[in-house]
Design an enzyme around this catalytic site. Structure first.
Site, PDB file in Angstrom:
ATOM      1  N   HIS A  13      32.647   8.181   5.474  1.00  0.00           N
ATOM      2  CA  HIS A  13      32.663   7.313   4.110  1.00  0.00           C
ATOM      3  C   HIS A  13      33.348   8.296   3.265  1.00  0.00           C
ATOM      4  O   HIS A  13      32.836   9.405   3.035  1.00  0.00           O
ATOM      5  CB  HIS A  13      31.246   6.853   4.056  1.00  0.00           C
ATOM      6  CG  HIS A  13      31.133   5.822   2.745  1.00  0.00           C
ATOM      7  ND1 HIS A  13      29.999   5.455   2.370  1.00  0.00           N
ATOM      8  CD2 HIS A  13      32.178   5.318   2.010  1.00  0.00           C
ATOM      9  CE1 HIS A  13      29.966   4.455   1.312  1.00  0.00           C
ATOM     10  NE2 HIS A  13      31.487   4.747   1.065  1.00  0.00           N
ATOM     11  N   LEU A  14      34.317   7.964   2.616  1.00  0.00           N
ATOM     12  CA  LEU A  14      34.964   8.828   1.700  1.00  0.00           C
ATOM     13  C   LEU A  14      34.199   9.681   0.631  1.00  0.00           C
ATOM     14  O   LEU A  14      33.678   9.063  -0.044  1.00  0.00           O
ATOM     15  CB  LEU A  14      36.361   7.976   1.029  1.00  0.00           C
ATOM     16  CG  LEU A  14      37.309   8.854   0.162  1.00  0.00           C
ATOM     17  CD1 LEU A  14      38.068  10.025   0.877  1.00  0.00           C
ATOM     18  CD2 LEU A  14      38.087   8.093  -0.473  1.00  0.00           C
ATOM     19  N   HIS A  15      34.355  10.871   0.797  1.00  0.00           N
ATOM     20  CA  HIS A  15      33.763  11.474  -0.379  1.00  0.00           C
ATOM     21  C   HIS A  15      34.409  13.260  -0.254  1.00  0.00           C
ATOM     22  O   HIS A  15      35.069  13.679   0.816  1.00  0.00           O
ATOM     23  CB  HIS A  15      32.076  12.075   0.232  1.00  0.00           C
ATOM     24  CG  HIS A  15      32.033  12.644   1.449  1.00  0.00           C
ATOM     25  ND1 HIS A  15      32.363  12.142   2.714  1.00  0.00           N
ATOM     26  CD2 HIS A  15      31.627  13.899   1.780  1.00  0.00           C
ATOM     27  CE1 HIS A  15      32.168  12.868   3.776  1.00  0.00           C
ATOM     28  NE2 HIS A  15      31.650  13.993   3.120  1.00  0.00           N
ATOM     29  N   PHE A  16      34.183  13.664  -1.473  1.00  0.00           N
ATOM     30  CA  PHE A  16      34.566  15.224  -1.508  1.00  0.00           C
ATOM     31  C   PHE A  16      33.078  15.932  -1.872  1.00  0.00           C
ATOM     32  O   PHE A  16      32.400  15.385  -2.528  1.00  0.00           O
ATOM     33  CB  PHE A  16      35.502  15.304  -2.874  1.00  0.00           C
ATOM     34  CG  PHE A  16      36.808  14.551  -2.772  1.00  0.00           C
ATOM     35  CD1 PHE A  16      37.809  15.342  -2.464  1.00  0.00           C
ATOM     36  CD2 PHE A  16      36.827  13.078  -2.825  1.00  0.00           C
ATOM     37  CE1 PHE A  16      39.124  14.643  -2.158  1.00  0.00           C
ATOM     38  CE2 PHE A  16      37.909  12.551  -2.799  1.00  0.00           C
ATOM     39  CZ  PHE A  16      39.219  13.412  -2.183  1.00  0.00           C
TER      40      PHE A  16
END
Length: 399
Positions: free
Chosen positions: A199-202
């Site tokens: 799940h897109l994250h930085f």
């Protein structure tokens, strides 16, 4: 006697709700059931970070010190973290699975959105239904590896997979620019390069010393004049165990983001695992294509390295290595760190092939001029900006 390779997988817990089952939440979460009707703090960043500050501008140190780290400390006081990271010794989309919509709102520090004007501003409570897009949020990492360890989750309700896109990467650069500190970095791990959640994250945190990779020498890659319209400069790391490219400058933050995003998209589409470090307040970006997981699968990593249970992701590659066994910590040295990270790197031949493809994907053309070597601005200790440290006297960062 036949030797068998074993790979131990250690689960990484980013949220207190990660180990719960699926289904309805019955609480304040970041899913469709709760977030649209919620009011969360909102930090709206200015459209152009290079524009001079306005009279009503928030103080430069507000985002990092008064907001992000202050809110992080508040969650410490509320007991939301699994342990006290400042007490640690330091040497330098399948919806059925956990995703960040299941995070409780008490773990969220604030929303992070583009304000559209020439000044940044902060609102204590802002409706989450504002605008025509899903909100982006900054949440704590409940298993922090350093002080101020947070997650930037772009457009959380869109449930984006862990793949870089232009809008999300520019958002990450704006966060680095708003922090306005060389000691606050953002990192990204692709699938296959030790991303733990699809799940897109930085990730981001504060560490008041330069990373070893930031001090490493680089060799500037001369570009043809037709490729210089964006103002982006490209170098490659030298005398560092992991081969990588360094992108910096750019006429605007978006110019830099576009070039790096196109490089990352090529890596994603061609199944090349990679890690990204956003450094120097968003002005300097390191991209590391890597092959450690591939070597693991092929049985090409020695068992003693696997036994350390260190997964070399962006922070480890940058030189901040978290060791899980006391013996590894006590025996840690530059040589042992170099040996581990050397297993991550592509070969020289493969790296040059990938570099050529990245240049084609980004529209950059290498000129025939001789490459120029240069030192990092952090190469000597006298050039390192001074900053106060939160770490206790007993902590040590291996550099």
């Amino acid at each position: 006697m036949e030797m068998k390779l074993t790979i131990k997988r250690v689960p990484t817990v980013l949220s207190n709700y990660q180990e719960e089952g699926g289904g309805g939440c019955g609480r304040n979460c970041l899913g469709d059931c709760c977030l649209p009707a919620s009011k969360l703090p909102l930090y709206a960043f200015k459209a152009d970070p290079k524009k001079p500050a306005q009279d009503d501008e928030l103080p430069t140190e507000f985002f990092l010190n008064s907001l992000l780290l202050a809110q992080w400390e508040d969650r410490v006081a509320r007991g939301l973290f699994r342990y006290d990271v400042t007490a640690c010794e330091t040497k330098p989309f399948d919806s059925a699975k956990f995703n960040f919509t299941k995070v409780g709102q008490e773990e969220v520090l604030f929303r992070f959105e583009k304000g559209g004007g020439d000044s940044s501003y902060f609102l204590e409570n802002a409706p989450s239904t504002e605008g025509d897009h899903a909100p982006s949020v900054v949440a704590i990492n409940v298993s922090p590896i350093e002080y101020g360890h947070v997650l930037l989750i772009p457009r959380v309700l869109d449930r984006l997979p862990q793949q870089i896109d232009p809008e999300s990467f520019l958002l990450a650069l704006h966060m680095a620019a708003e922090a306005a500190s060389p000691y606050f970095r953002l990192g990204y791990n692709s699938l296959g390069a030790f991303a733990t959640i699809n799940h897109l994250h930085f990730q981001a945190y504060y560490l008041s010393v330069p990373f070893p990779v930031e001090k490493a020498p680089t060799k500037k890659i001369p570009l043809a004049k037709c490729a210089l319209n964006s103002g982006v400069k490209v170098s490659k790391l030298t005398n560092f165990p992991v081969r990588g490219l360094v992108f910096e400058r750019g006429n605007t933050l978006k110019d830099l983001a576009d070039v790096v995003t196109n490089a990352c998209i090529w890596l994603q589409e061609n199944n090349v695992p990679f890690n990204v470090l956003i450094s120097d307040s968003g002005r300097r970006i390191f991209v590391f294509p890597q092959c450690y997981a591939e070597k693991q699968a092929l049985g090409e990593v020695s068992q003693d390295l696997l036994d350390t249970q260190v997964n070399p992701a962006v922070w480890e590659i940058s030189g901040h290595i978290v060791l899980k066994r006391r013996t590894d910590f006590e025996e840690a040295s530059e040589a042992s760190a170099w040996r581990l990270l050397a297993e991550v790197s592509l070969s020289e031949e493969r790296f040059e092939e990938v570099k050529a493809c990245i240049f084609e994907a980004t529209g950059l053309t290498e000129s025939d001029e001789e490459e120029e070597s240069s030192e990092s601005p952090y190469a000597s200790s006298s050039s390192v900006p001074r900053a106060s440290s939160h770490m206790s006297e007993g902590c040590l960062v291996l550099q």
